[in-house]
Design a protein around this motif. Structure first.
Motif: not given
Length: 226
Positions: A76-85, A202-203
């Motif tokens: 769920e937290d990996l999903a928060k990484i913006p594709k633009s980043f 940690p991500i």
């Protein structure tokens, strides 16, 4: 929900090079035989593992199994990484599980994950990469990505198991995961093998290694000091 498709890769417009991260197996090439092993996408199509990072660097996260509440909350937290980043750093994010491919779409819907995801149902890649099986008693500290306690998380996992279309554990419950930074080609830049279910990296510490911007995983807005 449509089955998630692998993200199209564009190599042009790469960000400035980031020094290769170090790790226990950094600098060691991935064996060609491992790169040729297949993973399955959400449609059950076979893709050579090495093809996932042939053209660009990738963060590859192997999860324990899709019913694991800790894995769910981590993804769920990996999903928060913006594709633009990721695009700015020319990096791909990949999750690999060890269930049947039929579980990919429901897991993505549950977690909101829209980056690349595959499965290794026979756990051949897990085994060849030396991922541990069983729990090693070790202090892993407090994870910033786990929100549920043991009781509530376990009950959630059990409920998903009994209410799912197939009553299974969506993988071997004893299998541990890990995190790698791979590519381009069969280069291993970093590898972390989880010792137990709470021992994931940690991500943001992994993103830092590949030059991806820091992500705020809390629901609180970032404070900007002026």
């Amino acid at each position: 929900m449509a089955a998630p498709a692998p993200v199209t890769r564009q190599v042009s417009g790469a960000a400035a090079l980031v020094p290769a991260p170090s790790g226990p197996d950094s600098g060691q090439p991935l064996a060609a035989a491992v790169a040729e092993l297949p993973v399955l996408d959400a449609r059950g199509q076979r893709v050579p593992f090495g093809a996932l990072f042939r053209e660009r660097r990738a963060v590859v996260v192997f999860v324990r199994h899709f019913l694991c509440y800790i894995c769910k909350e981590y993804v769920e937290d990996l999903a928060k990484i913006p594709k633009s980043f990721l695009q700015e750093a020319n990096v791909t994010l990949i999750v690999i599980g060890q269930s049947s491919y039929h579980h990919i779409e429901p897991f993505c819907k549950l977690t909101g994950y829209s980056h690349e995801i595959y499965v290794d149902p026979e756990r051949e890649i897990y085994k060849r990469l030396g991922m541990k099986r069983g729990e090693e008693i070790a202090s892993s500290g407090q994870s910033p990505h786990v929100k549920s306690n043991l009781l509530s998380g376990s009950l959630q996992s059990l409920w998903r198991a009994v209410t799912g279309p197939l009553f299974d554990f969506q993988g071997d419950p004893a299998q541990q995961g890990g995190t790698l930074i791979l590519g381009p080609g069969n280069n291993i830049h970093f590898i972390h093998r989880d010792r137990n279910r709470l021992d994931h990296k940690p991500i943001n510490s992994v993103l830092q290694l590949v030059g991806v911007q820091h992500v705020n995983f809390t629901n609180r807005p970032s404070v900007i000091h002026v």
